[in-house]
Design a protein around this motif. Structure first.
Motif, PDB file in Angstrom:
ATOM      1  N   UNK A  94      17.881 -16.876 -13.418  1.00  0.00           N
ATOM      2  CA  UNK A  94      16.659 -17.666 -13.549  1.00  0.00           C
ATOM      3  C   UNK A  94      15.423 -16.799 -13.818  1.00  0.00           C
ATOM      4  N   UNK A  95      15.577 -15.498 -13.809  1.00  0.00           N
ATOM      5  CA  UNK A  95      14.439 -14.601 -14.026  1.00  0.00           C
ATOM      6  C   UNK A  95      13.789 -14.894 -15.370  1.00  0.00           C
ATOM      7  N   UNK A  96      12.461 -14.807 -15.400  1.00  0.00           N
ATOM      8  CA  UNK A  96      11.724 -15.085 -16.632  1.00  0.00           C
ATOM      9  C   UNK A  96      12.174 -14.147 -17.754  1.00  0.00           C
ATOM     10  N   UNK A  97      12.315 -12.866 -17.432  1.00  0.00           N
ATOM     11  CA  UNK A  97      12.856 -11.901 -18.390  1.00  0.00           C
ATOM     12  C   UNK A  97      14.150 -11.375 -17.806  1.00  0.00           C
ATOM     13  N   UNK A  98      15.226 -12.009 -18.160  1.00  0.00           N
ATOM     14  CA  UNK A  98      16.527 -11.696 -17.572  1.00  0.00           C
ATOM     15  C   UNK A  98      16.995 -10.311 -18.000  1.00  0.00           C
ATOM     16  N   UNK A  99      17.394  -9.502 -17.025  1.00  0.00           N
ATOM     17  CA  UNK A  99      17.910  -8.172 -17.346  1.00  0.00           C
ATOM     18  C   UNK A  99      19.282  -7.925 -16.736  1.00  0.00           C
ATOM     19  N   UNK A 100      19.822  -8.927 -16.053  1.00  0.00           N
ATOM     20  CA  UNK A 100      21.142  -8.783 -15.434  1.00  0.00           C
ATOM     21  C   UNK A 100      21.965 -10.035 -15.703  1.00  0.00           C
ATOM     22  N   UNK A 101      23.157  -9.819 -16.203  1.00  0.00           N
ATOM     23  CA  UNK A 101      24.103 -10.908 -16.474  1.00  0.00           C
ATOM     24  C   UNK A 101      25.369 -10.613 -15.686  1.00  0.00           C
ATOM     25  N   UNK A 102      25.600 -11.387 -14.636  1.00  0.00           N
ATOM     26  CA  UNK A 102      26.868 -11.290 -13.898  1.00  0.00           C
ATOM     27  C   UNK A 102      27.534 -12.633 -14.084  1.00  0.00           C
ATOM     28  N   UNK A 103      28.635 -12.626 -14.786  1.00  0.00           N
ATOM     29  CA  UNK A 103      29.239 -13.837 -15.300  1.00  0.00           C
ATOM     30  C   UNK A 103      30.693 -13.974 -14.864  1.00  0.00           C
ATOM     31  N   UNK A 104      31.116 -15.218 -14.708  1.00  0.00           N
ATOM     32  CA  UNK A 104      32.491 -15.523 -14.317  1.00  0.00           C
ATOM     33  C   UNK A 104      33.379 -15.525 -15.547  1.00  0.00           C
ATOM     34  N   UNK A 105      34.563 -14.930 -15.417  1.00  0.00           N
ATOM     35  CA  UNK A 105      35.571 -14.942 -16.474  1.00  0.00           C
ATOM     36  C   UNK A 105      36.622 -15.971 -16.084  1.00  0.00           C
ATOM     37  N   UNK A 106      36.933 -16.900 -16.993  1.00  0.00           N
ATOM     38  CA  UNK A 106      37.933 -17.936 -16.722  1.00  0.00           C
ATOM     39  C   UNK A 106      38.932 -17.994 -17.869  1.00  0.00           C
ATOM     40  N   UNK A 107      40.107 -18.550 -17.570  1.00  0.00           N
ATOM     41  CA  UNK A 107      41.100 -18.808 -18.622  1.00  0.00           C
ATOM     42  C   UNK A 107      40.806 -20.170 -19.229  1.00  0.00           C
ATOM     43  N   UNK A 108      40.866 -20.266 -20.550  1.00  0.00           N
ATOM     44  CA  UNK A 108      40.620 -21.545 -21.212  1.00  0.00           C
ATOM     45  C   UNK A 108      41.652 -22.591 -20.827  1.00  0.00           C
ATOM     46  N   UNK A 109      42.881 -22.177 -20.578  1.00  0.00           N
ATOM     47  CA  UNK A 109      43.951 -23.123 -20.277  1.00  0.00           C
ATOM     48  C   UNK A 109      43.885 -23.676 -18.859  1.00  0.00           C
ATOM     49  N   UNK A 110      42.968 -23.167 -18.024  1.00  0.00           N
ATOM     50  CA  UNK A 110      42.923 -23.577 -16.619  1.00  0.00           C
ATOM     51  C   UNK A 110      42.178 -24.887 -16.376  1.00  0.00           C
ATOM     52  N   UNK A 111      41.478 -25.424 -17.354  1.00  0.00           N
ATOM     53  CA  UNK A 111      40.735 -26.680 -17.180  1.00  0.00           C
ATOM     54  C   UNK A 111      40.399 -27.232 -18.554  1.00  0.00           C
ATOM     55  N   UNK A 112      40.189 -28.544 -18.612  1.00  0.00           N
ATOM     56  CA  UNK A 112      39.790 -29.150 -19.883  1.00  0.00           C
ATOM     57  C   UNK A 112      38.445 -28.617 -20.338  1.00  0.00           C
ATOM     58  N   UNK A 113      37.572 -28.381 -19.394  1.00  0.00           N
ATOM     59  CA  UNK A 113      36.241 -27.848 -19.682  1.00  0.00           C
ATOM     60  C   UNK A 113      36.129 -26.468 -19.054  1.00  0.00           C
ATOM     61  N   UNK A 114      35.902 -25.385 -19.842  1.00  0.00           N
ATOM     62  CA  UNK A 114      35.829 -24.035 -19.280  1.00  0.00           C
ATOM     63  C   UNK A 114      34.834 -23.890 -18.136  1.00  0.00           C
ATOM     64  N   UNK A 115      33.788 -24.714 -18.133  1.00  0.00           N
ATOM     65  CA  UNK A 115      32.800 -24.630 -17.052  1.00  0.00           C
ATOM     66  C   UNK A 115      33.397 -25.007 -15.707  1.00  0.00           C
ATOM     67  N   UNK A 116      34.533 -25.725 -15.730  1.00  0.00           N
ATOM     68  CA  UNK A 116      35.181 -26.155 -14.492  1.00  0.00           C
ATOM     69  C   UNK A 116      36.328 -25.244 -14.068  1.00  0.00           C
ATOM     70  N   UNK A 117      36.707 -24.304 -14.902  1.00  0.00           N
ATOM     71  CA  UNK A 117      37.858 -23.451 -14.600  1.00  0.00           C
ATOM     72  C   UNK A 117      37.525 -22.461 -13.489  1.00  0.00           C
ATOM     73  N   UNK A 118      38.525 -22.122 -12.716  1.00  0.00           N
ATOM     74  CA  UNK A 118      38.360 -21.171 -11.613  1.00  0.00           C
ATOM     75  C   UNK A 118      38.258 -19.753 -12.170  1.00  0.00           C
ATOM     76  N   UNK A 119      37.265 -18.988 -11.736  1.00  0.00           N
ATOM     77  CA  UNK A 119      37.130 -17.609 -12.225  1.00  0.00           C
ATOM     78  C   UNK A 119      38.323 -16.730 -11.852  1.00  0.00           C
ATOM     79  N   UNK A 120      38.686 -15.866 -12.780  1.00  0.00           N
ATOM     80  CA  UNK A 120      39.739 -14.868 -12.558  1.00  0.00           C
ATOM     81  C   UNK A 120      39.152 -13.460 -12.605  1.00  0.00           C
ATOM     82  N   UNK A 121      37.858 -13.371 -12.853  1.00  0.00           N
ATOM     83  CA  UNK A 121      37.236 -12.059 -12.949  1.00  0.00           C
ATOM     84  C   UNK A 121      35.734 -12.182 -13.120  1.00  0.00           C
TER      85      UNK A 121
END
Length: 196
Positions: free
Chosen positions: A61-88
């Motif tokens: 949410x930072x105005x000038x974002x300098x850090x991206x820590x993101x969830x890695x998911x498998x596409x096959x784990x959910x119909x919508x990737x936003x709902x998939x459980x992170x694997x990394x």
């Protein structure tokens, strides 16, 4: 905040959600001593992981974002990737000079499937494309041969030999420092090396 969502052939990289599922997934990752063996911190408890996700969302949410820590998911784990459980987790930490440090860590059950190469490829496309960065760096423990293979397979070059860095158990450990410039990245599609 403009949410990050990157999609490859088998994986998606997305923002974390402050949900039980994402906290449990991060704890499964960072609570595993074998996974954190090559990281600069030891195993984390579930409460620490919940706090981490809260921090990740604040950083997003930072105005000038300098850090991206993101969830890695498998596409096959959910119909919508936003709902998939992170694997990394995938990360980029910008330094203010059109460069960033890159990181990738995957659950032990996902090792050896080429997911690390796909994830790092997605991060490179994002960094050199949408973010307009010039250079990426990555620090790798000297005994982490799989990560070295992933980085070199994607064109990263060794810049610095082993030195003493802090390890997860408070001891000192050697690390390699790799780098990749934007002009050496093909920019078209994700190349996935055999190991990872």
């Amino acid at each position: 905040m403009v949410p990050v969502r990157l999609t490859g052939p088998r994986l998606a990289v997305r923002e974390y959600h402050h949900t039980e599922e994402d906290v449990d997934a991060l704890h499964a990752l960072f609570g595993d001593p074998e996974v954190t063996r090559h990281l600069p911190f030891g195993p984390s408890d579930r409460e620490d992981c919940a706090d981490q996700i809260e921090l990740y969302l604040e950083e997003a949410m930072a105005e000038e974002r300098d850090t991206y820590r993101l969830a890695v998911t498998r596409l096959a784990d959910a119909e919508e990737p936003a709902d998939a459980t992170p694997i990394g987790q995938a990360s980029l930490t910008l330094d203010g000079h059109r460069a960033a440090q890159l990181g990738c860590v995957l659950a032990r059950a996902c090792w050896g499937r080429g997911y690390a190469g796909e994830t790092v490829g997605l991060l490179c496309d994002f960094a050199f494309g949408a973010l307009g960065l010039h250079r990426l760096t990555a620090r790798v423990a000297v005994d982490n041969a799989a990560s070295v293979k992933v980085l070199t397979g994607l064109g990263f070059r060794l810049e610095e030999r082993p030195r003493h860095d802090a390890a997860g158990d408070g001891a000192r450990s050697g690390s390699f420092h790799y780098a990749l410039r934007a002009d050496r990245w093909p920019g078209a599609g994700v190349r996935v090396p055999a190991a990872g």
